[in-house]
Design a protein around this motif. Sequence first.
Motif, PDB file in Angstrom:
ATOM      1  N   UNK A 100       9.274 -20.882 -48.099  1.00  0.00           N
ATOM      2  CA  UNK A 100       8.455 -20.195 -49.089  1.00  0.00           C
ATOM      3  C   UNK A 100       7.429 -21.129 -49.720  1.00  0.00           C
ATOM      4  N   UNK A 101       7.774 -22.423 -49.796  1.00  0.00           N
ATOM      5  CA  UNK A 101       6.846 -23.381 -50.399  1.00  0.00           C
ATOM      6  C   UNK A 101       5.585 -23.510 -49.558  1.00  0.00           C
ATOM      7  N   UNK A 102       5.763 -23.618 -48.233  1.00  0.00           N
ATOM      8  CA  UNK A 102       4.607 -23.736 -47.350  1.00  0.00           C
ATOM      9  C   UNK A 102       3.865 -22.409 -47.230  1.00  0.00           C
ATOM     10  N   UNK A 103       4.636 -21.316 -47.153  1.00  0.00           N
ATOM     11  CA  UNK A 103       4.016 -20.001 -46.977  1.00  0.00           C
ATOM     12  C   UNK A 103       3.208 -19.583 -48.203  1.00  0.00           C
ATOM     13  N   UNK A 104       3.559 -20.139 -49.359  1.00  0.00           N
ATOM     14  CA  UNK A 104       2.858 -19.754 -50.585  1.00  0.00           C
ATOM     15  C   UNK A 104       1.487 -20.358 -50.723  1.00  0.00           C
ATOM     16  N   UNK A 105       1.145 -21.306 -49.848  1.00  0.00           N
ATOM     17  CA  UNK A 105      -0.171 -21.938 -49.889  1.00  0.00           C
ATOM     18  C   UNK A 105      -0.986 -21.426 -48.722  1.00  0.00           C
ATOM     19  N   UNK A 106      -1.993 -20.634 -49.011  1.00  0.00           N
ATOM     20  CA  UNK A 106      -2.812 -20.034 -47.963  1.00  0.00           C
ATOM     21  C   UNK A 106      -4.271 -20.393 -48.192  1.00  0.00           C
ATOM     22  N   UNK A 107      -4.825 -21.156 -47.272  1.00  0.00           N
ATOM     23  CA  UNK A 107      -6.220 -21.584 -47.334  1.00  0.00           C
ATOM     24  C   UNK A 107      -6.941 -21.003 -46.126  1.00  0.00           C
ATOM     25  N   UNK A 108      -7.973 -20.233 -46.372  1.00  0.00           N
ATOM     26  CA  UNK A 108      -8.662 -19.503 -45.314  1.00  0.00           C
ATOM     27  C   UNK A 108     -10.102 -19.982 -45.189  1.00  0.00           C
ATOM     28  N   UNK A 109     -10.455 -20.487 -43.999  1.00  0.00           N
ATOM     29  CA  UNK A 109     -11.850 -20.838 -43.718  1.00  0.00           C
ATOM     30  C   UNK A 109     -12.593 -19.557 -43.363  1.00  0.00           C
ATOM     31  N   UNK A 110     -13.480 -19.154 -44.232  1.00  0.00           N
ATOM     32  CA  UNK A 110     -14.194 -17.889 -44.033  1.00  0.00           C
ATOM     33  C   UNK A 110     -15.466 -18.061 -43.223  1.00  0.00           C
TER      34      UNK A 110
END
Length: 216
Positions: A100-110
């Motif tokens: 959950x710790x890793x999944x909670x960080x979402x960085x999206x290159x748009x």
Amino acid sequence: VANLTPLSVVASHLVKVQGNDYDFVAKVTNPNPDYGSSDVEYEIEFYDATGTALTSRTGSFYILPGQTKYIVEAPLSFSQAVQRATLTVKRVAWQQLDPLAAAGISLLVRAADYGSATQPGAVGQVDGTIYNSSDYDLAQTDLVILLFDGSSTIIGVNRTQIRTFLAKTTRAFSVAWFTPLTGAPQRTEAQVTTNVFENSNFLRQYQQPERFQQYY
């Protein structure tokens, strides 16, 4: 302790810049779903056209559970021509991480588009945007940019950092090249990562992860 699968160096690539100056990029995969590392030690060895080892350098990087990431060493300057380079993982300080710790960080290159340079002296640049869709303000994120020619060969490598990336915000970035590329960029790839093992990166403090080391 869990029986972990070693990190896999999928590819190593030396990019000629000019003269005896080069950039290096390697692609590394972590197949373990629950374990990563904030401290992976590596060695890069550089060889001439005859296969003779010329020199080496060491460094370290972080990698998340299940992550594939690019490792960049640049700029590199040598006293003679270098033909190839290989990265070898020397030591991994494994850490267990709550998924959950890793999944909670979402960085999206748009967006990440190569075009004409606006910076003085530059020959070209990539402009783009990144969205932090997580609920956390991030102290630092790391961005790697790769340029590929029509045959999918890497012809350009660059990197930068974004500081104080607030939750639910979009940040623009621009990275430039100041020496001519060896080909015409046909595709751009941007990878953004952040070190979730570093508690100071977040407003929320994660529990202390279990630690152990694996030596190769």
